[in-house]
Design a protein around this motif. Structure first.
Motif, PDB file in Angstrom:
ATOM      1  N   GLY A   1      34.605  89.846 -34.529  1.00  0.00           N
ATOM      2  CA  GLY A   1      34.425  90.947 -35.473  1.00  0.00           C
ATOM      3  C   GLY A   1      33.081  90.883 -36.168  1.00  0.00           C
ATOM      4  O   GLY A   1      32.425  91.911 -36.381  1.00  0.00           O
ATOM      5  N   MET A   2      32.669  89.680 -36.544  1.00  0.00           N
ATOM      6  CA  MET A   2      31.358  89.488 -37.174  1.00  0.00           C
ATOM      7  C   MET A   2      30.243  90.025 -36.293  1.00  0.00           C
ATOM      8  O   MET A   2      29.301  90.657 -36.779  1.00  0.00           O
ATOM      9  CB  MET A   2      31.143  88.000 -37.438  1.00  0.00           C
ATOM     10  CG  MET A   2      29.751  87.624 -37.919  1.00  0.00           C
ATOM     11  SD  MET A   2      29.516  85.826 -37.950  1.00  0.00           S
ATOM     12  CE  MET A   2      29.386  85.481 -36.184  1.00  0.00           C
ATOM     13  N   MET A   3      30.367  89.792 -34.981  1.00  0.00           N
ATOM     14  CA  MET A   3      29.303  90.213 -34.082  1.00  0.00           C
ATOM     15  C   MET A   3      29.253  91.722 -33.887  1.00  0.00           C
ATOM     16  O   MET A   3      28.211  92.256 -33.520  1.00  0.00           O
ATOM     17  CB  MET A   3      29.447  89.512 -32.733  1.00  0.00           C
ATOM     18  CG  MET A   3      29.149  88.013 -32.794  1.00  0.00           C
ATOM     19  SD  MET A   3      27.612  87.604 -33.678  1.00  0.00           S
ATOM     20  CE  MET A   3      26.405  88.497 -32.683  1.00  0.00           C
ATOM     21  N   VAL A   4      30.347  92.421 -34.141  1.00  0.00           N
ATOM     22  CA  VAL A   4      30.281  93.889 -34.137  1.00  0.00           C
ATOM     23  C   VAL A   4      29.321  94.352 -35.219  1.00  0.00           C
ATOM     24  O   VAL A   4      28.450  95.205 -34.997  1.00  0.00           O
ATOM     25  CB  VAL A   4      31.679  94.505 -34.352  1.00  0.00           C
ATOM     26  CG1 VAL A   4      31.577  96.031 -34.447  1.00  0.00           C
ATOM     27  CG2 VAL A   4      32.623  94.116 -33.228  1.00  0.00           C
ATOM     28  N   ALA A   5      29.474  93.769 -36.412  1.00  0.00           N
ATOM     29  CA  ALA A   5      28.599  94.135 -37.529  1.00  0.00           C
ATOM     30  C   ALA A   5      27.167  93.683 -37.276  1.00  0.00           C
ATOM     31  O   ALA A   5      26.212  94.431 -37.538  1.00  0.00           O
ATOM     32  CB  ALA A   5      29.128  93.524 -38.826  1.00  0.00           C
ATOM     33  N   ASN A   6      26.991  92.467 -36.768  1.00  0.00           N
ATOM     34  CA  ASN A   6      25.642  91.938 -36.544  1.00  0.00           C
ATOM     35  C   ASN A   6      24.873  92.739 -35.510  1.00  0.00           C
ATOM     36  O   ASN A   6      23.689  93.057 -35.706  1.00  0.00           O
ATOM     37  CB  ASN A   6      25.726  90.473 -36.104  1.00  0.00           C
ATOM     38  CG  ASN A   6      26.064  89.550 -37.253  1.00  0.00           C
ATOM     39  OD1 ASN A   6      26.184  89.977 -38.395  1.00  0.00           O
ATOM     40  ND2 ASN A   6      26.225  88.281 -36.968  1.00  0.00           N
ATOM     41  N   ILE A   7      25.516  93.049 -34.403  1.00  0.00           N
ATOM     42  CA  ILE A   7      24.796  93.759 -33.341  1.00  0.00           C
ATOM     43  C   ILE A   7      24.579  95.220 -33.735  1.00  0.00           C
ATOM     44  O   ILE A   7      23.602  95.851 -33.311  1.00  0.00           O
ATOM     45  CB  ILE A   7      25.535  93.641 -31.989  1.00  0.00           C
ATOM     46  CG1 ILE A   7      24.551  93.848 -30.833  1.00  0.00           C
ATOM     47  CG2 ILE A   7      26.703  94.573 -31.898  1.00  0.00           C
ATOM     48  CD1 ILE A   7      23.464  92.804 -30.713  1.00  0.00           C
ATOM     49  N   ALA A   8      25.468  95.768 -34.581  1.00  0.00           N
ATOM     50  CA  ALA A   8      25.231  97.116 -35.112  1.00  0.00           C
ATOM     51  C   ALA A   8      24.023  97.105 -36.039  1.00  0.00           C
ATOM     52  O   ALA A   8      23.195  98.039 -36.015  1.00  0.00           O
ATOM     53  CB  ALA A   8      26.464  97.609 -35.855  1.00  0.00           C
ATOM     54  N   LEU A   9      23.885  96.051 -36.839  1.00  0.00           N
ATOM     55  CA  LEU A   9      22.718  95.923 -37.708  1.00  0.00           C
ATOM     56  C   LEU A   9      21.443  95.853 -36.885  1.00  0.00           C
ATOM     57  O   LEU A   9      20.421  96.460 -37.239  1.00  0.00           O
ATOM     58  CB  LEU A   9      22.850  94.674 -38.580  1.00  0.00           C
ATOM     59  CG  LEU A   9      21.705  94.412 -39.557  1.00  0.00           C
ATOM     60  CD1 LEU A   9      21.674  95.479 -40.639  1.00  0.00           C
ATOM     61  CD2 LEU A   9      21.839  93.021 -40.188  1.00  0.00           C
TER      62      LEU A   9
ATOM     63  N   GLY B   1      23.580  95.846 -46.411  1.00  0.00           N
ATOM     64  CA  GLY B   1      23.886  96.638 -45.223  1.00  0.00           C
ATOM     65  C   GLY B   1      24.833  95.912 -44.294  1.00  0.00           C
ATOM     66  O   GLY B   1      25.800  96.505 -43.775  1.00  0.00           O
ATOM     67  N   LEU B   2      24.576  94.621 -44.079  1.00  0.00           N
ATOM     68  CA  LEU B   2      25.462  93.843 -43.212  1.00  0.00           C
ATOM     69  C   LEU B   2      26.846  93.711 -43.834  1.00  0.00           C
ATOM     70  O   LEU B   2      27.856  93.801 -43.130  1.00  0.00           O
ATOM     71  CB  LEU B   2      24.856  92.462 -42.957  1.00  0.00           C
ATOM     72  CG  LEU B   2      25.671  91.534 -42.056  1.00  0.00           C
ATOM     73  CD1 LEU B   2      25.871  92.156 -40.677  1.00  0.00           C
ATOM     74  CD2 LEU B   2      24.987  90.179 -41.927  1.00  0.00           C
TER      75      LEU B   2
ATOM     76  N   ASP C   1      37.888  87.126 -44.947  1.00  0.00           N
ATOM     77  CA  ASP C   1      36.975  86.699 -43.884  1.00  0.00           C
ATOM     78  C   ASP C   1      35.545  87.176 -44.115  1.00  0.00           C
ATOM     79  O   ASP C   1      34.621  86.716 -43.429  1.00  0.00           O
ATOM     80  CB  ASP C   1      37.445  87.239 -42.519  1.00  0.00           C
ATOM     81  CG  ASP C   1      38.773  86.653 -42.086  1.00  0.00           C
ATOM     82  OD1 ASP C   1      39.007  85.468 -42.382  1.00  0.00           O
ATOM     83  OD2 ASP C   1      39.566  87.373 -41.448  1.00  0.00           O
ATOM     84  N   LEU C   2      35.363  88.087 -45.067  1.00  0.00           N
ATOM     85  CA  LEU C   2      34.045  88.696 -45.266  1.00  0.00           C
ATOM     86  C   LEU C   2      32.944  87.664 -45.560  1.00  0.00           C
ATOM     87  O   LEU C   2      31.868  87.729 -44.947  1.00  0.00           O
ATOM     88  CB  LEU C   2      34.118  89.745 -46.374  1.00  0.00           C
ATOM     89  CG  LEU C   2      32.849  90.573 -46.624  1.00  0.00           C
ATOM     90  CD1 LEU C   2      32.391  91.282 -45.365  1.00  0.00           C
ATOM     91  CD2 LEU C   2      33.103  91.598 -47.731  1.00  0.00           C
ATOM     92  N   PRO C   3      33.141  86.702 -46.460  1.00  0.00           N
ATOM     93  CA  PRO C   3      32.071  85.712 -46.689  1.00  0.00           C
ATOM     94  C   PRO C   3      31.703  84.922 -45.434  1.00  0.00           C
ATOM     95  O   PRO C   3      30.515  84.664 -45.184  1.00  0.00           O
ATOM     96  CB  PRO C   3      32.667  84.803 -47.767  1.00  0.00           C
ATOM     97  CG  PRO C   3      33.654  85.656 -48.480  1.00  0.00           C
ATOM     98  CD  PRO C   3      34.248  86.524 -47.416  1.00  0.00           C
ATOM     99  N   ALA C   4      32.712  84.543 -44.643  1.00  0.00           N
ATOM    100  CA  ALA C   4      32.438  83.801 -43.411  1.00  0.00           C
ATOM    101  C   ALA C   4      31.663  84.646 -42.413  1.00  0.00           C
ATOM    102  O   ALA C   4      30.837  84.120 -41.644  1.00  0.00           O
ATOM    103  CB  ALA C   4      33.749  83.325 -42.781  1.00  0.00           C
ATOM    104  N   MET C   5      31.866  85.953 -42.422  1.00  0.00           N
ATOM    105  CA  MET C   5      31.159  86.847 -41.521  1.00  0.00           C
ATOM    106  C   MET C   5      29.694  87.009 -41.923  1.00  0.00           C
ATOM    107  O   MET C   5      28.839  87.327 -41.095  1.00  0.00           O
ATOM    108  CB  MET C   5      31.859  88.203 -41.476  1.00  0.00           C
ATOM    109  CG  MET C   5      33.267  88.136 -40.889  1.00  0.00           C
ATOM    110  SD  MET C   5      34.234  89.656 -41.109  1.00  0.00           S
ATOM    111  CE  MET C   5      33.493  90.724 -39.859  1.00  0.00           C
TER     112      MET C   5
ATOM    113  N   VAL D   1      18.043  91.186 -49.662  1.00  0.00           N
ATOM    114  CA  VAL D   1      19.209  91.691 -50.393  1.00  0.00           C
ATOM    115  C   VAL D   1      19.667  93.015 -49.802  1.00  0.00           C
ATOM    116  O   VAL D   1      20.871  93.250 -49.615  1.00  0.00           O
ATOM    117  CB  VAL D   1      18.882  91.843 -51.897  1.00  0.00           C
ATOM    118  CG1 VAL D   1      19.993  92.616 -52.612  1.00  0.00           C
ATOM    119  CG2 VAL D   1      18.701  90.474 -52.537  1.00  0.00           C
ATOM    120  N   TYR D   2      18.711  93.891 -49.499  1.00  0.00           N
ATOM    121  CA  TYR D   2      19.057  95.181 -48.877  1.00  0.00           C
ATOM    122  C   TYR D   2      19.762  94.962 -47.541  1.00  0.00           C
ATOM    123  O   TYR D   2      20.775  95.614 -47.233  1.00  0.00           O
ATOM    124  CB  TYR D   2      17.805  96.029 -48.666  1.00  0.00           C
ATOM    125  CG  TYR D   2      17.169  96.549 -49.934  1.00  0.00           C
ATOM    126  CD1 TYR D   2      17.943  96.858 -51.040  1.00  0.00           C
ATOM    127  CD2 TYR D   2      15.790  96.746 -50.026  1.00  0.00           C
ATOM    128  CE1 TYR D   2      17.362  97.340 -52.208  1.00  0.00           C
ATOM    129  CE2 TYR D   2      15.200  97.222 -51.181  1.00  0.00           C
ATOM    130  CZ  TYR D   2      15.990  97.510 -52.267  1.00  0.00           C
ATOM    131  OH  TYR D   2      15.421  97.985 -53.429  1.00  0.00           O
TER     132      TYR D   2
END
Length: 217
Positions: free
Chosen positions: A86-94, A195-196, A145-149, A190-191
């Motif tokens: 799940g983390m990588m969905v957000a990372n690769i979208a970023l 976003g992430l 799980d958000l902090p770990a992501m 920070v920005y």
């Protein structure tokens, strides 16, 4: 005569993601190596520079996630964890959003360079999102799980800043402390973190929404 079995979308997307991810990384490695050696870099300098890019590291992790689907080895167990996927969905979208809105205006790419850029920044993120929607069990992510992501990206930022002090080079213009100064770089960070964080929150919410919809079917 029996009808042909339909194509399993999970397997299809796994192999497509693995193929294009590996191909894009190999192509970018070859192109970057040629440019680096033409500019007088040695192997350690080239490898340090190449693997300093968030795009490269993110796509390497995507390839390892696909491999964890294909190979049952315990060594790839980390990449089967729902939080990592799940983390990588957000990372690769970023990665895709940052390149589209910020970096694509800075350089005019052509030929193989354009091909590698398109594969790693647009095709691979799209394939991975589709794969995650099809392959990942629903309801596996929690708000805790958000902090770990977010943690791996924080570690990446600290590493890039420390490396920049040493070599006086930064992979992205928004992180260039030599030109921008540390206050502006920290503000940019920070920005990006915000976003992430928003993207991670969307992934967690989407996971829960899909789980609820699946239970009602």
């Amino acid at each position: 005569m029996s009808a042909r079995a339909p194509v399993d979308p999970r397997k299809l997307l796994t192999w497509l993601g693995l193929f294009f991810g590996a191909a894009g990384l190999v192509l970018q490695f070859w192109l970057s190596m040629q440019l680096a050696f033409a500019n007088g870099r040695d192997w350690p300098g080239f490898l340090g520079h190449f693997f300093a890019f968030y795009t490269i590291l993110s796509n390497v992790i995507l390839v390892l996630i696909y491999l964890s689907e294909v190979l049952p080895t315990p060594r790839l167990a980390l990449f089967r964890r729902p939080v990592v996927r799940g983390m990588m969905v957000a990372n690769i979208a970023l990665v895709a959003l940052y390149v589209y809105f910020v970096l694509r205006h800075l350089n005019a790419l052509e030929g193989l360079n354009q091909l590698a850029d398109t594969i790693l920044h647009y095709l691979c993120p799209t394939l991975y999102l589709l794969w995650w929607l099809v392959a990942q069990p629903r309801g596996t992510l929690r708000w805790v799980d958000l902090p770990a992501m977010l943690l791996p990206t924080l570690v990446y930022f600290i590493y890039i800043m420390a490396r920049g002090v040493w070599v006086q080079q930064y992979p992205y213009p928004t992180l260039n402390a030599v030109e921008l100064g540390y206050p502006q770089v920290l503000l940019n960070a920070v920005y990006m973190a915000a976003g992430l964080g928003a993207l991670c929150a969307i992934v967690i919410a989407l996971d829960g929404l899909l789980a609820r919809q699946f239970r009602t079917i």
